[in-house]
Design an enzyme around this catalytic site. Structure first.
Site, mmCIF file in Angstrom:
data_model
loop_
_atom_site.group_PDB
_atom_site.id
_atom_site.type_symbol
_atom_site.label_atom_id
_atom_site.label_comp_id
_atom_site.label_asym_id
_atom_site.label_seq_id
_atom_site.Cartn_x
_atom_site.Cartn_y
_atom_site.Cartn_z
ATOM 1 N N ARG A 70 0.838 -1.212 0.000
ATOM 2 C CA ARG A 70 0.000 0.000 0.000
ATOM 3 C C ARG A 70 0.869 1.257 0.000
ATOM 4 O O ARG A 70 0.516 2.266 -0.598
ATOM 5 C CB ARG A 70 -0.921 -0.030 1.237
ATOM 6 C CG ARG A 70 -2.085 0.904 1.068
ATOM 7 C CD ARG A 70 -3.139 0.819 2.147
ATOM 8 N NE ARG A 70 -4.135 1.825 1.836
ATOM 9 C CZ ARG A 70 -5.324 1.600 1.299
ATOM 10 N NH1 ARG A 70 -5.715 0.368 1.052
ATOM 11 N NH2 ARG A 70 -6.149 2.595 1.017
ATOM 12 N N HIS A 114 -17.959 14.335 1.993
ATOM 13 C CA HIS A 114 -18.564 13.130 2.568
ATOM 14 C C HIS A 114 -20.077 13.301 2.634
ATOM 15 O O HIS A 114 -20.577 14.379 2.969
ATOM 16 C CB HIS A 114 -18.008 12.898 3.978
ATOM 17 C CG HIS A 114 -18.610 11.697 4.638
ATOM 18 N ND1 HIS A 114 -18.380 10.425 4.177
ATOM 19 C CD2 HIS A 114 -19.451 11.573 5.694
ATOM 20 C CE1 HIS A 114 -19.061 9.564 4.924
ATOM 21 N NE2 HIS A 114 -19.710 10.244 5.848
ATOM 22 N N GLY A 148 -7.012 10.246 9.839
ATOM 23 C CA GLY A 148 -8.143 9.418 10.264
ATOM 24 C C GLY A 148 -9.147 9.192 9.144
ATOM 25 O O GLY A 148 -8.948 9.629 8.012
HETATM 26 C C1 GRF Z 1 -20.616 11.441 -3.106
HETATM 27 O O1 GRF Z 1 -21.900 11.477 -2.530
HETATM 28 C C2 GRF Z 1 -19.564 11.262 -2.054
HETATM 29 O O2 GRF Z 1 -19.869 11.879 -0.845
HETATM 30 C C3 GRF Z 1 -19.582 9.775 -1.879
HETATM 31 O O3 GRF Z 1 -19.700 9.274 -3.184
HETATM 32 C C4 GRF Z 1 -20.420 10.200 -3.957
HETATM 33 C C5 GRF Z 1 -19.646 10.467 -5.203
HETATM 34 O O4 GRF Z 1 -20.489 10.822 -6.245
HETATM 35 N N1 GRF Z 1 -18.398 9.303 -1.189
HETATM 36 P P1 GRF Z 1 -19.920 11.234 -7.668
HETATM 37 O O5 GRF Z 1 -18.954 10.148 -8.125
HETATM 38 O O6 GRF Z 1 -19.272 12.567 -7.551
HETATM 39 O O7 GRF Z 1 -21.135 11.269 -8.550
#
Ligand code: GRF
Length: 209
Positions: A70, A114, A148
């Protein structure tokens, strides 16, 4: 006075890339102050890479399974991103946690969006976890990435109602509408106005870039 060169954005994706698309569209306006100079992914065959290609933006892919460790993958991803000299690196649905080399290089300018109101429901199933818990309000959080999982300093949050008949899909889509608007607004403000972080508090400056 001539306008400063637009800030350089590198966007990392793993999926549909609708957040990326919103950034590509916003940056078509010189007043936005930023342009997407490259798009990176951890897999092939995703719509996010197609969207970049359609916009004429260079792409790169670093697949974890093609590296012995990784840390090797992390170093390769770091080098690929560094080639494009980004002012801001944006995880927009990028489903990998970066490692120490990446954070050493970009930890002061790597942001993630997020699909929940952190610190509630971190991880890759934000809408599903919010629905299962039964909250009435969820949303999206834009934050600076630290070591984190979804724990870094928060730049902005937007709330979204949870409706009685929501499924994971309907809730996710409602969140994404608010999430994309938040991302575009705050990326623009960050690059145009600058920011400071003190004791986890992110402050976007009021000055013009
Ligand atoms: C978003 O809602 C993000 O928060 C989540 O995945 C989605 C990505 O959507 N982790 P996209 O690929 O930008 O359409």
């Amino acid at each position: 006075m001539t306008d400063p060169a637009p800030a350089r954005l590198v966007v990392l994706v793993s999926g549909s890339g609708s957040n990326l698309q919103e950034l590509l569209d916003a940056s078509a306006d010189p007043a936005y102050g930023a342009k997407v100079v490259a798009v990176g992914a951890d897999r092939d065959g995703i719509a996010g890479l197609d969207r970049a290609a359609a916009a004429g933006v260079p792409t790169f892919v670093a697949k974890l399974k093609e590296f012995a460790t990784r840390d090797d993958w992390d170093a390769a991803l770091t080098a690929l991103v560094a080639e494009h000299k980004p002012d801001l690196v944006i995880s927009a649905g990028f489903l990998k946690l970066v490692g120490p080399a990446f954070l050493a290089a970009f930890g002061d300018r790597y942001i993630n969006t997020h699909n929940a109101l952190l610190p509630s429901f971190p991880g890759i199933h934000g809408p599903r976890d919010a629905l299962a818990y039964g909250v009435k309000i969820t949303g999206a959080t834009l934050f600076f990435v630290d070591a984190g999982v979804d724990t870094g300093p928060i730049i902005a949050q937007v709330s979204v109602p949870v409706l009685d008949d929501d499924t994971e899909e309907t809730l996710s889509e409602r969140i994404k509408v608010a999430e994309r608007a938040q991302l575009v607004e705050h990326v623009g403000r960050l690059v145009r106005e600058g920011w400071t972080i003190a004791e986890r508090k992110v402050r976007i400056h009021e000055r013009q870039r």
